[in-house]
Design an enzyme around this catalytic site. Structure first.
Site, short mmCIF file in Angstrom:
data_model
loop_
_atom_site.label_atom_id
_atom_site.label_comp_id
_atom_site.label_asym_id
_atom_site.label_seq_id
_atom_site.Cartn_x
_atom_site.Cartn_y
_atom_site.Cartn_z
N GLY A 46 0.83 -1.19 0.00
CA GLY A 46 0.00 0.00 0.00
C GLY A 46 0.86 1.24 0.00
O GLY A 46 2.03 1.19 0.43
N GLN A 51 2.98 9.98 1.34
CA GLN A 51 4.26 9.27 1.44
C GLN A 51 5.21 9.60 0.28
O GLN A 51 6.40 9.33 0.37
CB GLN A 51 4.05 7.75 1.49
CG GLN A 51 3.42 7.28 2.79
CD GLN A 51 3.29 5.77 2.77
OE1 GLN A 51 2.35 5.23 2.20
NE2 GLN A 51 4.24 5.09 3.40
N CYS A 93 5.65 -0.16 7.69
CA CYS A 93 5.33 0.99 6.85
C CYS A 93 6.56 1.37 6.02
O CYS A 93 7.67 1.38 6.54
CB CYS A 93 4.92 2.16 7.75
SG CYS A 93 4.57 3.68 6.85
N LEU A 94 6.33 1.70 4.75
CA LEU A 94 7.45 2.08 3.88
C LEU A 94 8.12 3.38 4.35
O LEU A 94 9.27 3.63 4.00
CB LEU A 94 6.97 2.24 2.44
CG LEU A 94 6.51 0.96 1.71
CD1 LEU A 94 5.95 1.31 0.35
CD2 LEU A 94 7.64 -0.05 1.58
N HIS A 135 -4.48 1.36 7.39
CA HIS A 135 -3.13 1.94 7.48
C HIS A 135 -2.97 3.12 6.51
O HIS A 135 -2.49 4.19 6.88
CB HIS A 135 -2.10 0.84 7.17
CG HIS A 135 -0.69 1.31 7.19
ND1 HIS A 135 0.20 0.94 8.18
CD2 HIS A 135 0.00 2.13 6.36
CE1 HIS A 135 1.36 1.54 7.94
NE2 HIS A 135 1.27 2.25 6.83
N GLU A 136 -3.41 2.92 5.26
CA GLU A 136 -3.24 3.97 4.26
C GLU A 136 -4.15 5.16 4.54
O GLU A 136 -3.76 6.31 4.34
CB GLU A 136 -3.47 3.43 2.84
CG GLU A 136 -2.54 2.30 2.41
CD GLU A 136 -1.07 2.55 2.69
OE1 GLU A 136 -0.63 3.71 2.65
OE2 GLU A 136 -0.35 1.58 2.98
N HIS A 139 -2.66 7.46 6.94
CA HIS A 139 -1.67 8.38 6.37
C HIS A 139 -2.33 9.68 5.91
O HIS A 139 -1.72 10.74 5.97
CB HIS A 139 -0.98 7.75 5.15
CG HIS A 139 0.20 6.88 5.49
ND1 HIS A 139 1.29 7.36 6.18
CD2 HIS A 139 0.46 5.58 5.25
CE1 HIS A 139 2.18 6.38 6.33
NE2 HIS A 139 1.69 5.29 5.79
#
Ligand SMILES: [Zn+2]
Length: 166
Positions: A46, A51, A93-94, A135-136, A139
């Site tokens: 995702g 991000q 998380c990236l 999660h996304e 963000h």
């Protein structure tokens, strides 16, 4: 298409509430394509626009490597309209490379948004997809994984993470 730079904690843009998208123009389509390429390159499941430095309400999710019968989802202005149950699972998380934590999330969610053509869609999700969507969408509110853990765990993380960046 282009690979975009993924912003890492403590980049300020990750703490900002993202803006609603009002027009689906060519720039947005290009941004979506670039985000897709960037997510796959990073082996992520995702990615949210903040991000990659764009504070807009756009997320992409693809849990297919780990979840059957799923594919790429592009969601503009997504909202969780229903949720139920709770489940504890590991999450990363990236934007927080190398960090994994166990976190409680809703087990099932109903998410509404529009696809890249502007069509309204609703997605009923459970398992990994439900987790990835939550999660996304976090963000877009400027909320990171580490904002959802205890203050003690967060402090330990901060010290270790910031030290490893030096
Ligand atoms: Zn993330």
């Amino acid at each position: 298409m282009a690979i975009l730079e993924i912003r890492k904690y403590p980049d300020e843009i990750l703490k900002k509430k993202a803006e609603k998208i009002e027009t689906l123009d060519g720039n947005l389509q290009k941004l979506i394509d670039d985000m897709i390429e960037t997510m796959y390159k990073a082996n992520g499941i995702g990615l949210a626009a903040p991000q990659i430095g764009i504070s807009k309400r756009l997320i992409i999710v693809d849990t297919s490597p780990r979840q059957e019968n799923q594919g790429l989802i592009v969601l503009i202005n997504p909202e969780i309209i229903q949720s139920e149950g709770e489940i504890l699972s590991e999450e990363g998380c990236l934007s927080l490379p190398g960090f994994l934590t166990r976190l409680k999330r809703k087990e099932r969610v109903l998410v509404r948004g529009t696809d890249r053509k502007g069509k309204e869609i609703e997605i009923e999700a459970e398992g990994l997809l439900a987790r990835a969507l939550q999660h996304e969408i976090d963000h877009l509110e400027g909320t990171l994984l580490i904002d959802r853990i205890s203050p003690l765990k967060r402090e330990l993380f901060r010290r270790k993470y910031l030290k490893s960046k030096k």
